[in-house]
Write a protein that holds these residues in place. Sequence first.
Motif, short mmCIF file in Angstrom:
data_model
loop_
_atom_site.label_atom_id
_atom_site.label_comp_id
_atom_site.label_asym_id
_atom_site.label_seq_id
_atom_site.Cartn_x
_atom_site.Cartn_y
_atom_site.Cartn_z
N ASP A 68 2.95 6.44 2.26
CA ASP A 68 2.64 5.65 2.14
C ASP A 68 0.94 5.34 2.74
N LEU A 69 -0.33 6.20 1.58
CA LEU A 69 -1.33 5.29 1.66
C LEU A 69 -1.41 4.45 0.49
N VAL A 70 -0.48 4.60 0.00
CA VAL A 70 -0.37 3.36 -1.03
C VAL A 70 0.29 2.02 -0.13
N THR A 71 1.04 2.05 0.61
CA THR A 71 1.35 1.03 1.05
C THR A 71 -0.05 0.52 1.68
N VAL A 72 -0.79 1.33 2.67
CA VAL A 72 -2.13 0.76 2.87
C VAL A 72 -3.00 0.46 2.08
N GLY A 73 -3.47 1.07 0.74
CA GLY A 73 -3.63 0.19 0.06
C GLY A 73 -2.91 -0.89 -0.31
N LYS A 74 -1.81 -1.38 -0.86
CA LYS A 74 -1.32 -2.06 -1.18
C LYS A 74 -2.05 -3.23 0.03
N TYR A 78 -6.58 -1.55 -2.69
CA TYR A 78 -7.25 -0.83 -3.78
C TYR A 78 -5.37 0.25 -3.82
N ILE A 79 -5.52 1.66 -4.38
CA ILE A 79 -5.02 2.26 -4.93
C ILE A 79 -5.48 3.68 -4.33
N PRO A 80 -5.06 4.15 -2.55
CA PRO A 80 -6.07 5.60 -2.50
C PRO A 80 -5.58 6.59 -3.65
N LYS A 81 -5.86 7.92 -4.47
CA LYS A 81 -5.25 8.70 -4.88
C LYS A 81 -5.31 10.04 -4.27
N PRO A 82 -4.12 10.69 -4.11
CA PRO A 82 -4.00 11.96 -2.78
C PRO A 82 -4.35 13.17 -3.42
N ALA A 83 -5.32 14.13 -3.00
CA ALA A 83 -5.35 15.26 -3.85
C ALA A 83 -4.60 15.58 -4.30
N MET A 84 -5.16 16.54 -5.55
CA MET A 84 -3.53 16.87 -6.38
C MET A 84 -3.30 18.18 -6.17
N ARG A 85 -1.99 18.80 -5.82
CA ARG A 85 -2.15 19.74 -4.83
C ARG A 85 -0.15 20.04 -6.13
N ASP A 86 0.00 21.46 -5.63
CA ASP A 86 1.77 21.58 -6.14
C ASP A 86 2.62 21.78 -5.53
N ASN A 102 3.37 1.00 -6.89
CA ASN A 102 3.99 1.70 -6.11
C ASN A 102 4.16 3.23 -6.20
N TYR A 103 4.47 4.15 -5.64
CA TYR A 103 4.38 5.25 -5.80
C TYR A 103 6.03 5.86 -5.78
N LYS A 180 -5.52 6.28 12.05
CA LYS A 180 -6.81 5.01 12.34
C LYS A 180 -6.90 4.46 11.32
N ILE A 181 -5.89 4.72 9.89
CA ILE A 181 -6.30 4.08 8.99
C ILE A 181 -5.13 2.94 8.86
N LEU A 182 -3.75 2.74 9.02
CA LEU A 182 -3.34 2.50 8.72
C LEU A 182 -3.11 1.25 10.33
#
Length: 184
Positions: A68-74, A78-86, A102-103, A180-182
Amino acid sequence: MSKAEIQTTGFFIEREFTCWRERDYEKFYPCKVSKQEGNYVSLSMGDMSYNFDDTLAEDIARCILDADLVTVGKLYGYIPKPAMRDSDFDSWYKQNSSGTWNYFGEGMFGCHRSGGVITFIERVTDEDDTAEIMGIYTIDDVGITLVLESSSYSFSKLDAVWLSNALMGALGEEPLDFVKILTM
């Protein structure tokens, strides 16, 4: 104990999703998320039902939000990169020929069917006849697709936020809310 004193435990929430690929035809399907005390998180989309353990349900919620963050970035260039996680999902970003990012989030999971419900279990690392792909992908026209076993569900970015938050709610966790971002 009288009927008025009986309390149900668990979680249940539902919403009508816009079928994103057929939104021009105003097609909808029901989406329900539930959990009874100590059981799997259940997801019903249309006429199919799926179960996930808590860890996998949270991973799905976070991957949906990443997509969803990528769709907002589109929308905002810009392309938001989520924090790294397991994660049990392999995820990556790819730019298509028109320059749009695309994600992709995918994993192979063992699963079994029982009474019309498909229960996904642990990630499978080597080839297994019972392994099924689960995937979360962005759609070029700012939607998201969730692939579960052999079914595919497309929905809007707002439905994605709702689903992510519903899965977290079923786990008793705080929502991963980016409304809020959306709406900026």
